[in-house]
Scaffold this motif. Structure first.
Motif, PDB file in Angstrom:
ATOM      1  N   LEU A  11     -43.737  -2.688 -61.379  1.00 56.60           N
ATOM      2  CA  LEU A  11     -44.072  -2.230 -62.730  1.00 56.60           C
ATOM      3  C   LEU A  11     -43.777  -3.306 -63.763  1.00 56.60           C
ATOM      4  N   VAL A  12     -42.636  -3.958 -63.638  1.00 60.14           N
ATOM      5  CA  VAL A  12     -42.264  -5.005 -64.594  1.00 60.14           C
ATOM      6  C   VAL A  12     -43.213  -6.202 -64.486  1.00 60.14           C
ATOM      7  N   ALA A  13     -43.665  -6.493 -63.280  1.00 65.84           N
ATOM      8  CA  ALA A  13     -44.586  -7.611 -63.090  1.00 65.84           C
ATOM      9  C   ALA A  13     -45.975  -7.310 -63.643  1.00 65.84           C
ATOM     10  N   THR A  14     -46.324  -6.033 -63.762  1.00 68.03           N
ATOM     11  CA  THR A  14     -47.683  -5.647 -64.168  1.00 68.03           C
ATOM     12  C   THR A  14     -47.797  -5.227 -65.619  1.00 68.03           C
ATOM     13  N   ILE A  15     -46.801  -4.511 -66.136  1.00 68.77           N
ATOM     14  CA  ILE A  15     -46.851  -4.044 -67.535  1.00 68.77           C
ATOM     15  C   ILE A  15     -46.536  -5.224 -68.447  1.00 68.77           C
ATOM     16  N   PRO A  16     -47.437  -5.561 -69.369  1.00 68.00           N
ATOM     17  CA  PRO A  16     -47.248  -6.774 -70.192  1.00 68.00           C
ATOM     18  C   PRO A  16     -45.941  -6.842 -70.974  1.00 68.00           C
ATOM     19  N   SER A  17     -45.470  -5.724 -71.526  1.00 65.03           N
ATOM     20  CA  SER A  17     -44.265  -5.751 -72.366  1.00 65.03           C
ATOM     21  C   SER A  17     -43.125  -4.969 -71.732  1.00 65.03           C
ATOM     22  N   ALA A  18     -42.886  -5.218 -70.444  1.00 61.36           N
ATOM     23  CA  ALA A  18     -41.852  -4.462 -69.734  1.00 61.36           C
ATOM     24  C   ALA A  18     -40.590  -5.282 -69.544  1.00 61.36           C
ATOM     25  N   GLU A  19     -39.471  -4.579 -69.584  1.00 58.02           N
ATOM     26  CA  GLU A  19     -38.156  -5.186 -69.350  1.00 58.02           C
ATOM     27  C   GLU A  19     -37.464  -4.391 -68.246  1.00 58.02           C
ATOM     28  N   LEU A  20     -36.870  -5.081 -67.287  1.00 57.91           N
ATOM     29  CA  LEU A  20     -36.170  -4.429 -66.191  1.00 57.91           C
ATOM     30  C   LEU A  20     -34.673  -4.387 -66.468  1.00 57.91           C
ATOM     31  N   VAL A  21     -34.089  -3.217 -66.315  1.00 63.53           N
ATOM     32  CA  VAL A  21     -32.647  -3.044 -66.407  1.00 63.53           C
ATOM     33  C   VAL A  21     -32.183  -2.522 -65.049  1.00 63.53           C
ATOM     34  N   VAL A  22     -31.339  -3.291 -64.389  1.00 67.57           N
ATOM     35  CA  VAL A  22     -30.871  -2.920 -63.056  1.00 67.57           C
ATOM     36  C   VAL A  22     -29.604  -2.085 -63.188  1.00 67.57           C
ATOM     37  N   SER A  23     -29.670  -0.872 -62.678  1.00 70.11           N
ATOM     38  CA  SER A  23     -28.523   0.026 -62.665  1.00 70.11           C
ATOM     39  C   SER A  23     -27.671  -0.278 -61.439  1.00 70.11           C
ATOM     40  N   GLN A  24     -26.377  -0.078 -61.567  1.00 67.94           N
ATOM     41  CA  GLN A  24     -25.474  -0.226 -60.431  1.00 67.94           C
ATOM     42  C   GLN A  24     -25.201   1.126 -59.767  1.00 67.94           C
ATOM     43  N   ALA A  25     -25.951   2.148 -60.149  1.00 70.75           N
ATOM     44  CA  ALA A  25     -25.737   3.497 -59.604  1.00 70.75           C
ATOM     45  C   ALA A  25     -25.904   3.501 -58.091  1.00 70.75           C
ATOM     46  N   ASP A  26     -25.230   4.440 -57.459  1.00 68.14           N
ATOM     47  CA  ASP A  26     -25.240   4.541 -56.002  1.00 68.14           C
ATOM     48  C   ASP A  26     -26.481   5.231 -55.449  1.00 68.14           C
ATOM     49  N   SER A  27     -27.249   5.891 -56.320  1.00 69.34           N
ATOM     50  CA  SER A  27     -28.387   6.664 -55.814  1.00 69.34           C
ATOM     51  C   SER A  27     -29.512   6.716 -56.832  1.00 69.34           C
ATOM     52  N   HIS A  28     -30.570   7.396 -56.451  1.00 71.24           N
ATOM     53  CA  HIS A  28     -31.723   7.650 -57.323  1.00 71.24           C
ATOM     54  C   HIS A  28     -31.282   8.282 -58.641  1.00 71.24           C
ATOM     55  N   MET A  29     -30.217   9.047 -58.600  1.00 70.57           N
ATOM     56  CA  MET A  29     -29.718   9.750 -59.781  1.00 70.57           C
ATOM     57  C   MET A  29     -28.875   8.776 -60.616  1.00 70.57           C
ATOM     58  N   ILE A  30     -29.538   7.877 -61.336  1.00 70.69           N
ATOM     59  CA  ILE A  30     -28.832   6.811 -62.054  1.00 70.69           C
ATOM     60  C   ILE A  30     -27.978   7.342 -63.202  1.00 70.69           C
ATOM     61  N   TRP A  31     -28.118   8.611 -63.522  1.00 63.59           N
ATOM     62  CA  TRP A  31     -27.361   9.222 -64.606  1.00 63.59           C
ATOM     63  C   TRP A  31     -25.960   9.596 -64.168  1.00 63.59           C
ATOM     64  N   PHE A  32     -25.680   9.455 -62.873  1.00 61.53           N
ATOM     65  CA  PHE A  32     -24.382   9.855 -62.329  1.00 61.53           C
ATOM     66  C   PHE A  32     -23.661   8.646 -61.763  1.00 61.53           C
ATOM     67  N   GLY A  33     -22.348   8.643 -61.888  1.00 65.34           N
ATOM     68  CA  GLY A  33     -21.551   7.539 -61.378  1.00 65.34           C
ATOM     69  C   GLY A  33     -21.214   6.563 -62.488  1.00 65.34           C
ATOM     70  N   PRO A  34     -20.358   5.603 -62.176  1.00 66.36           N
ATOM     71  CA  PRO A  34     -19.937   4.636 -63.194  1.00 66.36           C
ATOM     72  C   PRO A  34     -21.111   3.781 -63.662  1.00 66.36           C
ATOM     73  N   GLY A  35     -21.082   3.408 -64.916  1.00 68.95           N
ATOM     74  CA  GLY A  35     -22.093   2.480 -65.416  1.00 68.95           C
ATOM     75  C   GLY A  35     -23.203   3.099 -66.229  1.00 68.95           C
ATOM     76  N   TYR A  36     -23.312   4.440 -66.265  1.00 70.16           N
ATOM     77  CA  TYR A  36     -24.430   4.999 -67.022  1.00 70.16           C
ATOM     78  C   TYR A  36     -24.254   4.810 -68.532  1.00 70.16           C
ATOM     79  N   SER A  37     -23.027   4.695 -69.003  1.00 74.65           N
ATOM     80  CA  SER A  37     -22.833   4.498 -70.447  1.00 74.65           C
ATOM     81  C   SER A  37     -23.517   3.211 -70.909  1.00 74.65           C
ATOM     82  N   ARG A  38     -23.523   2.175 -70.060  1.00 74.97           N
ATOM     83  CA  ARG A  38     -24.225   0.930 -70.399  1.00 74.97           C
ATOM     84  C   ARG A  38     -25.731   1.170 -70.484  1.00 74.97           C
ATOM     85  N   LEU A  39     -26.268   1.964 -69.550  1.00 77.06           N
ATOM     86  CA  LEU A  39     -27.699   2.269 -69.582  1.00 77.06           C
ATOM     87  C   LEU A  39     -28.046   3.098 -70.817  1.00 77.06           C
ATOM     88  N   ALA A  40     -27.185   4.054 -71.150  1.00 71.70           N
ATOM     89  CA  ALA A  40     -27.426   4.889 -72.330  1.00 71.70           C
ATOM     90  C   ALA A  40     -27.446   4.051 -73.599  1.00 71.70           C
TER      91      ALA A  40
END
Length: 196
Positions: free
Chosen positions: A159-188
């Motif tokens: 998606l980032v390679a194809t969408i012209p104005s896209a930015e990738l943010v890599v989560s350190q979450a342990d699962s698909h549920m990136i809203w859970f676990g340490p590190g979500y405050s940075r994403l928020a």
């Protein structure tokens, strides 16, 4: 999850990422920004085994029974229910994923899974759709974790390679549920800054 927000400010994805991108591409006047969190892109998805299993247990005629069984399991054996559901959402050992969740996050996940229904939605999500990513002109924030078993990280990269104005943010979450676990405050915080 897909939402068209009040005042047409943004569209965001998850299971509905392709829907959000289609809306942004086809009706750019309705969408100012796009946020995709653990989103399916336009690469082949899901794998053959998931497609076959998904059609068997989430078909519109049986999915209510599938969710009823899962709700019962979560009520009588919550830890076992969480293990069963999380094992398909992370490439990490499910015990490690559970250990890294706080008691509150585990309770919230149990409530979330216990309230889910998919109707015909999950089966519809597995259907191929035209790739419109290159036509999305709005600023787009793509958030994903390399630990996601449900949606491979290659979807975010594509998606980032194809969408012209896209930015990738890599989560350190342990699962698909990136809203859970340490590190979500940075994403928020990243989301808040993106929307500001």
């Amino acid at each position: 999850m897909f939402r068209a927000r009040q005042r047409r400010r943004r569209a965001d994805g998850g299971a509905g990422g392709r829907t959000a991108l289609s809306l942004a591409a086809r009706h750019p006047h309705l969408v100012e920004r796009v946020i995709l969190q653990s989103s399916v892109g336009f690469l082949p998805w899901p794998d053959r085994l998931t497609r076959l299993g998904g059609r068997a247990v989430f078909d519109g005629r049986v999915e209510a029974g599938t969710w009823a069984i899962l709700r019962l399991l979560l009520r009588v054996a919550p830890s076992l229910g969480l293990r069963l559901l999380l094992r398909d959402l992370s490439v990490l050992p499910v015990g490690q994923v559970l250990r890294n969740l706080s008691a509150g996050e585990r309770s919230l996940l149990i409530c979330l899974f216990a309230s889910m229904r998919s109707g015909r939605g999950f089966v519809a999500d597995m259907l191929p759709v035209p790739d419109c990513a290159a036509q999305v002109t709005q600023p787009t924030l793509v958030m994903a974790t390399r630990h996601d078993r449900s949606v491979p990280f290659t979807h975010a990269e594509s998606l980032v390679a194809t969408i012209p104005s896209a930015e990738l943010v890599v989560s350190q979450a342990d699962s698909h549920m990136i809203w859970f676990g340490p590190g979500y405050s940075r994403l928020a915080a990243t989301i808040a800054a993106f929307l500001a």
